[in-house]
Enzyme design. Sequence first.
Site, PDB file in Angstrom:
ATOM      1  CE1 TYR A 258     -16.781  -1.420  -3.920  1.00 46.40           C
ATOM      2  CE2 TYR A 258     -16.969  -3.482  -5.484  1.00 46.40           C
ATOM      3  CZ  TYR A 258     -17.441  -2.331  -4.960  1.00 46.40           C
ATOM      4  OH  TYR A 258     -18.697  -1.661  -5.474  1.00 46.40           O
TER       5      TYR A 258
ATOM      6  CB  THR B 222      -0.804   0.067   1.429  1.00 44.58           C
ATOM      7  OG1 THR B 222      -1.655  -1.185   1.250  1.00 44.58           O
ATOM      8  CG2 THR B 222      -1.682   1.144   1.064  1.00 44.58           C
ATOM      9  CB  THR B 223       3.910   2.272   2.012  1.00 43.63           C
ATOM     10  OG1 THR B 223       3.261   1.775   3.312  1.00 43.63           O
ATOM     11  CG2 THR B 223       4.748   3.558   1.924  1.00 43.63           C
TER      12      THR B 223
ATOM     13  CB  ILE C  61       5.715  -4.673   7.213  1.00 46.08           C
ATOM     14  CG1 ILE C  61       5.888  -6.025   7.063  1.00 46.08           C
ATOM     15  CG2 ILE C  61       5.783  -4.052   5.922  1.00 46.08           C
ATOM     16  CD1 ILE C  61       5.147  -6.943   6.196  1.00 46.08           C
TER      17      ILE C  61
ATOM     18  CE1 TYR D 229      -1.332  -4.733   5.597  1.00 43.85           C
ATOM     19  CE2 TYR D 229      -1.125  -4.575   3.410  1.00 43.85           C
ATOM     20  CZ  TYR D 229      -1.356  -3.925   4.500  1.00 43.85           C
ATOM     21  OH  TYR D 229      -1.123  -2.744   4.843  1.00 43.85           O
TER      22      TYR D 229
ATOM     23  CE  LYS E  98       1.892  -4.319   6.611  1.00 45.94           C
ATOM     24  NZ  LYS E  98       2.055  -3.360   5.539  1.00 45.94           N
TER      25      LYS E  98
ATOM     26  NE  ARG F 176      -4.075   1.529   3.525  1.00 47.69           N
ATOM     27  CZ  ARG F 176      -3.893   2.815   3.139  1.00 47.69           C
ATOM     28  NH1 ARG F 176      -4.566   3.312   1.908  1.00 47.69           N
ATOM     29  NH2 ARG F 176      -3.048   3.844   3.328  1.00 47.69           N
TER      30      ARG F 176
END
Length: 315
Positions: free
Chosen positions: A106, A43-44, A202, A132, A160, A137
Amino acid sequence: MFKGSFVALITPFRKGKVDEKAFGDFVEWQIAQGTHGLVPVGTTGESPTLSHDEHKRVVEICIEAAHGRVPVMAGTGSNSTDEAIELTLHAQEAGADAALIVTPYYNKPTQAGLYAHYKAIHDATKIPIFIYNIPPRCVIDMSVETMAALSKLPRIKGVKDATGNLERPLLQRIASGVKFCQLDGDDTTALAFNAHGGTGCISVTGNIAPKLVSQMQEASLAGDHAKALAIQEKLMPLHKSLFAETSPGPVKFAAEMLGICTAELRLPMVPPSKATTDRVKALVKQLGLTGPGKKSGAKGGKSAAKAKGGKKKKK
């Protein structure tokens, strides 16, 4: 292999395109600063707005630059199982040490759907897989029980955990066993997470303060709680400031200050407000952070911070 400070790498842009040279230099600097592992295109790294070709190229550059000196855990997740398999196979063939696969956003699958998604990716690939789990999110939260069931598959190696729930690592340790590797997904809770069975983080902050973040992890994992706490206390205001607005806006502003890359983002991400950039700038100076290109306190966040439109990832 999967312990300590893994950095969720930003993706440098210049005039709308991936800045390959800046990214390669950034990886080199991260390793020199003591980072224990690299996580490209999470994402980062603005993976949602990278094209498939860009996504794959960023993974390749990271692996090439790391050259086996530290492990590379490539982000390969998608809300489409077939797409996640494609990206994971590419990471495997490129030489990544593991794949980090986010829960399907989603679609909002059930726990049975989550299990089926990860099992399908596992069965189609040969690379170690990290789940993850980031409910803020993705809307969905993988349960302890579903994760425990997945951990019985031979190449589901860890998680994560970005739930922010400090009960989770200990509950998961009980359910999945001590060999199931748990990495925190939040810099602010990284020290406490280790105390409950985690083996590292992370990190977003590691993009701009890699040495301090890695030193904190080393002290924590060596059992030197006092030293780890002292470093984490020093870093905590920076951790908070980098999430004052949606990441990676603030951390990219700081990266430009340190001469790592431009602060350029892709829409729908936009530059952070002046209040946030002033806060980040003050903390970078206060901590005496330096980068590969500029000394601490260098001016940053100019016109290069303008957002750029990115290609929509094909589904």
